[in-house]
Design an enzyme around this catalytic site. Structure first.
Site, PDB file in Angstrom:
ATOM      1  N   CYS A  73       0.783  -3.382 -25.212  1.00  0.00           N
ATOM      2  CA  CYS A  73       0.534  -2.678 -23.952  1.00  0.00           C
ATOM      3  C   CYS A  73       1.488  -3.106 -22.835  1.00  0.00           C
ATOM      4  O   CYS A  73       1.195  -2.888 -21.664  1.00  0.00           O
ATOM      5  CB  CYS A  73      -0.912  -2.863 -23.508  1.00  0.00           C
ATOM      6  SG  CYS A  73      -1.409  -4.586 -23.282  1.00  0.00           S
ATOM      7  N   ASP A  75       4.340 -10.525 -20.171  1.00  0.00           N
ATOM      8  CA  ASP A  75       4.105 -11.969 -20.022  1.00  0.00           C
ATOM      9  C   ASP A  75       4.626 -12.743 -21.220  1.00  0.00           C
ATOM     10  O   ASP A  75       5.158 -13.852 -21.063  1.00  0.00           O
ATOM     11  CB  ASP A  75       2.616 -12.247 -19.831  1.00  0.00           C
ATOM     12  CG  ASP A  75       2.225 -12.293 -18.359  1.00  0.00           C
ATOM     13  OD1 ASP A  75       3.116 -12.520 -17.526  1.00  0.00           O
ATOM     14  OD2 ASP A  75       1.042 -12.090 -18.050  1.00  0.00           O
ATOM     15  N   HIS A  89       0.824  -1.205   0.000  1.00  0.00           N
ATOM     16  CA  HIS A  89       0.000   0.000   0.000  1.00  0.00           C
ATOM     17  C   HIS A  89       0.859   1.256   0.000  1.00  0.00           C
ATOM     18  O   HIS A  89       0.522   2.253  -0.648  1.00  0.00           O
ATOM     19  CB  HIS A  89      -0.923  -0.004   1.220  1.00  0.00           C
ATOM     20  CG  HIS A  89      -2.147  -0.840   1.014  1.00  0.00           C
ATOM     21  ND1 HIS A  89      -2.972  -1.237   2.044  1.00  0.00           N
ATOM     22  CD2 HIS A  89      -2.699  -1.375  -0.110  1.00  0.00           C
ATOM     23  CE1 HIS A  89      -3.969  -1.951   1.563  1.00  0.00           C
ATOM     24  NE2 HIS A  89      -3.821  -2.060   0.267  1.00  0.00           N
ATOM     25  N   GLU A 106      -0.278 -13.185 -25.196  1.00  0.00           N
ATOM     26  CA  GLU A 106       0.649 -13.251 -24.063  1.00  0.00           C
ATOM     27  C   GLU A 106       1.396 -14.574 -23.961  1.00  0.00           C
ATOM     28  O   GLU A 106       2.357 -14.677 -23.203  1.00  0.00           O
ATOM     29  CB  GLU A 106      -0.116 -13.035 -22.756  1.00  0.00           C
ATOM     30  CG  GLU A 106      -0.846 -11.719 -22.654  1.00  0.00           C
ATOM     31  CD  GLU A 106      -1.676 -11.642 -21.386  1.00  0.00           C
ATOM     32  OE1 GLU A 106      -1.155 -11.142 -20.380  1.00  0.00           O
ATOM     33  OE2 GLU A 106      -2.843 -12.088 -21.424  1.00  0.00           O
TER      34      GLU A 106
END
Length: 782
Positions: A680, A633, A368, A609
């Site tokens: 992407c 990936d 976080h 991918e």
């Protein structure tokens, strides 16, 4: 012959166990030479280690040579028999060392009386760290079992030496020497910072709390509830303090903290234990440690990071139970926060304007605090496990958030060069602002669309500021991961609507839920031995149509009146998966139209991918509206390399010839079917790679917003023909490092040296002036 005192394995185990019980590294080295000398019955055992600059071997410990020579006696990297062992990276075993032509006599050691010599290299992850040597007065050749024992001992020693070197225990941290000691971590938030370290410590120590029975549990329950409410008040105040700096989605992290304290969560479990007779502090410790342990055992990286959140909350409640609120941390300007485990609440307790960087010994890019650091623009390194954080208070350190490096004891030259990087980053950013409204068109009028990857609402502002033309990847799993349950259809619709409205009329490509692999949900755990080859992406959602249909319905309803939605299917490996997914999409479209929504049929595409999708690209393209390559990936699967595994991460290379050929094949196949093709992955945001992708025919490059202006600058200053010539030359090469170097040279020669990753030239041994060669002009031309 076997070493004295039993078998070789037993002797090794005893030595390793004894060494592991010693806290001080130099004491451990002394113990090793003593025990090895005893085990092998040799007159001498010595350890020579290379200096951080890898220029000389230093005698660091010895049994049998003069002790006053330790730290004094040195040899060049190719000098003497020790140097030869290091250069050859294999043992040298001699019965009469002084007669060898490469023998180099060190008078300060008193070694003139010794003849037999056996030296073995100490190697860690292909790098020679030093040499382990045994010597004897008599002329004899050490036998095979003795050589094998010493080789095994050096292998055991290598990891410990590498760790000690990384922590500065050998030559550096805490000594005041300026030697650029590097510590590797994980890039948490991009950017570079030079500042003074300020170490933050936890407010209370849960581990030190004992068990204790009480006679009046209700009094303890009341004390605990008061402590809980005090922590809730602190979190709400912190949320309000950061509200002007963070968008709503990041502020929701604090809502997660508050929910953890509810009676239905951690708070309720503690009260049950108190009512069984345990005092409040002991009950809090027990429940907190149980939850932390459960989360730490989880394979999913995001879920493991929630252990830090629970531990932090437990400490804060304990501080109030102990009547110790901890106080606010006072920091000076130009401060770099350092801690064993930084948390969002720690970040909120200091003056933001004084913080230039952060380093956390624990945690990852999923923490976080890392999410908040990215939103607030604070360069951050997470997971810097070797950093001796309790030794750096008040010292100057450098944080490289691009490459995940922290440098302590920086030399003046290193500090100067990083300060230049900071300055030039600022100047480059100012120069690139002029490109905002200009199209990404080559100088011979070839058009390439530059889109962005998003996942949080905070990405929207940055993306629009950089002139993004659309969204090539919206990661829909982010709100799923920040929830304690599956978000409802309406909650999803509102989230998707915000994205679609923000970018309208530009297209927004929403990837359907992509969990599994390195992404999991606390309320929908997936436990697998090999998650990256398991139940992930489209495989999960096709198996759970109730999840898939709700998500697609939410997307469709969100697009009403905007009609800028594109849906993208992840982890596709065969045509059947596409046909099944399209069936559900058509069903969802029919349902929402039946309910009265005026929704157009969105474009549907697939992510390429996995290798099977590369070979079926034409078949897939016939069934969808577009193809989009997920280069991260795809590279991982093509090369069989987990880039998060430090042992093989250097084998992960997106410029590997196989990757480039696969990328070109996909673009060619898509265009043969008349379909648009985009990419992407991180490769799209690399200025040099962008030229190659443009030459391959990629219609859309989608990247992080921070890279968009850099890529646009390069595209606007090259011609399509130049990029095709560059690609033709590179496709003839068979070495990824040569390809990267050739590409960097081409960019540098064309005047774009500063568009390379800002700290690329600083990540290895420094070459004085290496930065200056690429910084002559940081103002882009239109």
């Amino acid at each position: 012959r076997e070493p004295a005192g039993g078998s070789m394995l037993d002797t090794l185990r005893r030595i390793v166990q004894e060494v592991n019980s010693v806290d001080d590294f130099h004491s451990a080295l002394n113990l090793i030479v003593q025990r090895v000398s005893e085990a092998m019955k040799t007159d001498v055992c010595s350890i020579y280690l290379l200096t951080p600059e890898r220029t000389r071997y230093v005698l660091m410990a010895t049994q049998g040579l003069r002790q006053e020579s330790v730290g004094v006696a040195t040899l060049g990297v190719s000098e003497g028999l020790v140097g030869q062992v290091g250069l050859r990276e294999e043992p040298i075993n001699l019965d009469n060392a002084p007669s060898h032509p490469r023998f180099h006599f060190l008078p300060e050691t008193g070694e003139e009386m010794f003849h037999s010599f056996l030296g073995v290299p100490i190697i860690h992850q292909r790098e020679v760290l030093g040499v382990l040597v045994v010597q004897q007065r008599s002329e004899r050749r050490f036998d095979e079992s003795e050589e094998a024992f010493l080789v095994t001992m050096s292998a055991q020693l290598a990891a410990a030496i590498a760790h000690a070197e990384a922590t500065g225990s050998i030559f550096g941290v805490g000594t005041g020497q300026q030697i650029d000691v590097r510590f590797s971590g994980v890039a948490g938030a991009p950017g570079v910072a030079v500042g003074t370290a300020h170490v933050l410590y936890p407010v209370a120590d849960l581990d030190a709390v004992p068990d204790k029975q009480v006679d009046n549990p209700e009094v303890e329950v009341m004390r605990f509830q008061e402590a809980l409410e005090s922590v809730r008040t602190d979190i709400r105040a912190l949320q309000a303090k950061l509200s002007s700096l963070l968008p709503a989605e990041e502020q929701a992290l604090f809502e997660v903290y508050l929910r953890m304290l509810d009676d239905s969560a951690l708070g309720g479990e503690v009260m049950l234990l108190i009512r069984d007779g345990q005092w409040a502090q002991g009950a809090l410790r027990q429940i907190t440690q149980e939850h932390v342990h459960q989360f730490e055992l989880m394979e999913d990286a995001y879920l493991r990071e929630r252990a830090a959140d629970i531990r932090d909350l437990g400490r804060r409640v304990l501080a109030y139970l102990q009547d110790n609120e901890g106080g606010k941390a006072e920091v000076e300007p130009n401060t770099i926060l350092v801690g064993e485990e930084l948390t969002p609440t720690m970040l909120g307790e200091v003056d933001r304007e004084h913080i230039v960087g952060m380093v956390s010994r624990l945690g990852s890019g999923n923490s976080h605090v890392a999410i908040l650091a990215r939103a607030m623009g604070i360069p951050t390194v997470m997971g810097c496990v070797d950093l001796p954080f309790n030794q750096v208070e008040g010292t100057e350190i450098i944080v490289d958030g691009y490459s995940g490096l922290v440098l302590t004891s920086p030399s003046p030259e290193m500090t100067r060069q990083y300060r230049e990087v900071i300055y030039e980053e600022e100047q480059l950013a100012l120069g690139l602002e002029a490109l905002h409204d200009l199209p990404s068109t080559t100088s011979d009028n070839y058009r390439v669309q530059l889109w962005v990857n998003t996942g949080l609402m905070s990405d929207v502002t940055r993306s629009l500021e950089q002139g993004a033309e659309g969204v090539g990847l919206f990661r829909t799993e982010v709100p799923f991961m920040m929830n304690d349950r599956f978000p409802s259809e309406e909650e999803q619709r509102q989230n998707y609507r915000a994205q679609l409205q923000a970018f309208h009329p530009a297209k927004v490509t929403m990837r359907t839920l992509d969990i599994g692999g390195d992404k999991s949900l606390s309320y929908f755990p997936i436990h697998e031995d090999n998650p990256f080859l398991g139940w992930r992406g489209i495989r999960v959602t096709l198996d759970h149509p109730e999840i898939f249909l709700v998500q697609v319905r939410a997307m469709l309803r969100a697009s009403e009146g905007l009609n800028n939605l594109r849906i993208m299917l992840p982890m596709i490996c065969n045509v059947l998966e596409v046909e099944e997914a399209q069936h559900f999409i058509h069903r969802a479209l029919y349902e929402v139209r039946e309910e009265g929504a005026r929704v157009e049929q969105p474009q549907v595409g697939v992510m390429i991918e996995v290798p099977s999708a590369v070979y079926q690209a034409r078949h897939l393209a016939r069934r969808v509206d577009f193809l989009s390559v997920g280069s991260n990936d795809l590279t991982q699967y093509l090369l069989a390399v987990d880039r998060n595994n430090a042992r093989v991460a250097d084998l992960y290379h997106p410029f590997h010839p196989a990757v480039l050929l696969a990328l070109k094949s996909v673009a060619d196949d898509a265009h043969m079917e008349g379909k648009q093709v985009s990419i992407c992955g991180e490769l799209a945001g690399d200025p040099g790679a962008a030229l190659l992708l443009m030459a391959m025919g990629y219609d859309i490059l989608s990247m992080n917003a921070s890279n968009l202006s850099r890529v646009k600058w390069v595209i606007r200053n090259f011609t399509l023909q130049e990029s095709k010539e560059l690609l033709d030359n590179i496709l003839r090469m068979d070495n990824p490092y040569v390809i990267r170097s050739y590409l960097n040279h081409a960019l540098d020669k064309a005047g774009f040296g500063r568009l390379l990753r800002p700290t690329q030239t600083l990540s290895g041994p420094m070459d004085a002036g290496s930065l200056a060669e690429t910084t002559s002009d940081v103002t882009p031309t239109a």
